[in-house]
Scaffold this motif. Sequence first.
Motif, mmCIF file in Angstrom:
data_model
loop_
_atom_site.group_PDB
_atom_site.id
_atom_site.type_symbol
_atom_site.label_atom_id
_atom_site.label_comp_id
_atom_site.label_asym_id
_atom_site.label_seq_id
_atom_site.Cartn_x
_atom_site.Cartn_y
_atom_site.Cartn_z
ATOM 1 N N ASP A 1 38.742 -16.964 -39.676
ATOM 2 C CA ASP A 1 37.950 -18.033 -40.281
ATOM 3 C C ASP A 1 38.720 -18.594 -41.472
ATOM 4 O O ASP A 1 38.693 -18.024 -42.556
ATOM 5 C CB ASP A 1 36.583 -17.496 -40.713
ATOM 6 C CG ASP A 1 35.663 -18.586 -41.226
ATOM 7 O OD1 ASP A 1 36.030 -19.784 -41.150
ATOM 8 O OD2 ASP A 1 34.565 -18.260 -41.716
ATOM 9 N N LEU A 2 39.425 -19.690 -41.244
ATOM 10 C CA LEU A 2 40.206 -20.334 -42.294
ATOM 11 C C LEU A 2 39.420 -21.499 -42.872
ATOM 12 O O LEU A 2 38.858 -22.299 -42.129
ATOM 13 C CB LEU A 2 41.543 -20.835 -41.725
ATOM 14 C CG LEU A 2 42.458 -21.537 -42.714
ATOM 15 C CD1 LEU A 2 43.013 -20.534 -43.728
ATOM 16 C CD2 LEU A 2 43.593 -22.234 -41.984
ATOM 17 N N ALA A 3 39.374 -21.579 -44.186
ATOM 18 C CA ALA A 3 38.716 -22.699 -44.862
ATOM 19 C C ALA A 3 39.732 -23.396 -45.770
ATOM 20 O O ALA A 3 40.676 -22.770 -46.260
ATOM 21 C CB ALA A 3 37.527 -22.195 -45.694
ATOM 22 N N VAL A 4 39.524 -24.696 -45.977
ATOM 23 C CA VAL A 4 40.348 -25.486 -46.890
ATOM 24 C C VAL A 4 39.416 -26.029 -47.964
ATOM 25 O O VAL A 4 38.389 -26.633 -47.654
ATOM 26 C CB VAL A 4 41.051 -26.647 -46.154
ATOM 27 C CG1 VAL A 4 41.904 -27.448 -47.134
ATOM 28 C CG2 VAL A 4 41.900 -26.137 -44.996
ATOM 29 N N ASN A 5 39.774 -25.803 -49.220
ATOM 30 C CA ASN A 5 38.930 -26.253 -50.323
ATOM 31 C C ASN A 5 39.799 -26.975 -51.354
ATOM 32 O O ASN A 5 40.724 -26.372 -51.899
ATOM 33 C CB ASN A 5 38.223 -25.073 -50.976
ATOM 34 C CG ASN A 5 37.248 -25.514 -52.034
ATOM 35 O OD1 ASN A 5 36.717 -26.616 -51.997
ATOM 36 N ND2 ASN A 5 37.009 -24.664 -53.004
ATOM 37 N N SER B 1 37.825 -29.989 -48.910
ATOM 38 C CA SER B 1 38.058 -30.434 -47.535
ATOM 39 C C SER B 1 38.723 -31.810 -47.487
ATOM 40 O O SER B 1 39.311 -32.179 -46.486
ATOM 41 C CB SER B 1 36.749 -30.439 -46.742
ATOM 42 O OG SER B 1 35.817 -31.298 -47.343
ATOM 43 N N LEU C 1 43.860 -22.544 -49.380
ATOM 44 C CA LEU C 1 43.627 -22.050 -48.023
ATOM 45 C C LEU C 1 42.953 -20.700 -48.192
ATOM 46 O O LEU C 1 43.489 -19.808 -48.862
ATOM 47 C CB LEU C 1 44.949 -21.882 -47.262
ATOM 48 C CG LEU C 1 45.699 -23.153 -46.912
ATOM 49 C CD1 LEU C 1 46.993 -22.801 -46.174
ATOM 50 C CD2 LEU C 1 44.849 -24.068 -46.051
ATOM 51 N N ASN D 1 40.976 -17.337 -46.463
ATOM 52 C CA ASN D 1 40.713 -16.531 -45.270
ATOM 53 C C ASN D 1 39.329 -15.907 -45.430
ATOM 54 O O ASN D 1 39.175 -14.866 -46.068
ATOM 55 C CB ASN D 1 41.783 -15.454 -45.077
ATOM 56 C CG ASN D 1 41.602 -14.693 -43.781
ATOM 57 O OD1 ASN D 1 40.554 -14.763 -43.147
ATOM 58 N ND2 ASN D 1 42.616 -13.948 -43.387
ATOM 59 N N ASP D 2 38.330 -16.555 -44.840
ATOM 60 C CA ASP D 2 36.958 -16.055 -44.887
ATOM 61 C C ASP D 2 36.635 -15.147 -43.708
ATOM 62 O O ASP D 2 35.485 -14.746 -43.528
ATOM 63 C CB ASP D 2 35.954 -17.229 -44.892
ATOM 64 C CG ASP D 2 35.833 -17.867 -46.266
ATOM 65 O OD1 ASP D 2 36.070 -17.172 -47.272
ATOM 66 O OD2 ASP D 2 35.503 -19.061 -46.335
ATOM 67 N N LYS E 1 42.999 -15.874 -50.759
ATOM 68 C CA LYS E 1 43.299 -17.302 -50.659
ATOM 69 C C LYS E 1 44.676 -17.566 -51.236
ATOM 70 O O LYS E 1 45.197 -16.783 -52.037
ATOM 71 C CB LYS E 1 42.243 -18.141 -51.374
ATOM 72 C CG LYS E 1 42.202 -17.962 -52.882
ATOM 73 C CD LYS E 1 41.123 -18.813 -53.502
ATOM 74 C CE LYS E 1 41.038 -18.566 -55.005
ATOM 75 N NZ LYS E 1 40.030 -19.392 -55.640
#
Length: 196
Positions: free
Chosen positions: A45-49, A51, A71, A73-74, A156
């Motif tokens: 589960d990769l998130a970008v903050n 977005s 980036l 890693n959730d 992250k």
Amino acid sequence: MNLKKKLAMSIATGALAVSMIGGGTYAYFNDVETTNNTFAAGTLDLAVNPSVIIDVDNLKPGDWMPRTFDLINDGTLDISKVFITTDYSYDGTDEDFGKHIKVNFLRNEDKSGILLPSNVIISKTLYELKNMSPDAVKNLSHSIFAEKSGLKAGTKDKLAVQFEFVDNGQEQNDLQGASLQLEWTFDAQQTDGQKR
């Protein structure tokens, strides 16, 4: 009794004895145990903050725009690579606007060493990046002080990027009023399987 009857009676008696002996050989002790086992897959589960990394207007040739993003890693699994793919569309000009927007650098601050930065991208136009897929979480500095390549679960990486509307020293009037919509896709890959 004649001989045939005696012989038939002997065979029948013998068969009965054999069946009784054979039937008795199936008796044995027994003990049964059952195990309950589980297989549970982890998650990537990769998130970008944030977005939206960049949203600017009223640009002119020579403008540059520094930005940062994370980036994250959730998931529950470590990530080995995060490939960046570039796509864009443009309006308001017949000229490919992506040839005039340059990424001067994209640097992973967590993977950078003291002397050598970990620049994922160095001086590439968006047009050039359409044919590339750099790894955003690779330690390119090879410094012992920087994090190893990849992105561990629950962590992250901070990335810094600088975009530039390139002033090519020539008349660029055909780009007045043009716009470009950039789409960066971040593709997280799992680490190799291992003995568990």
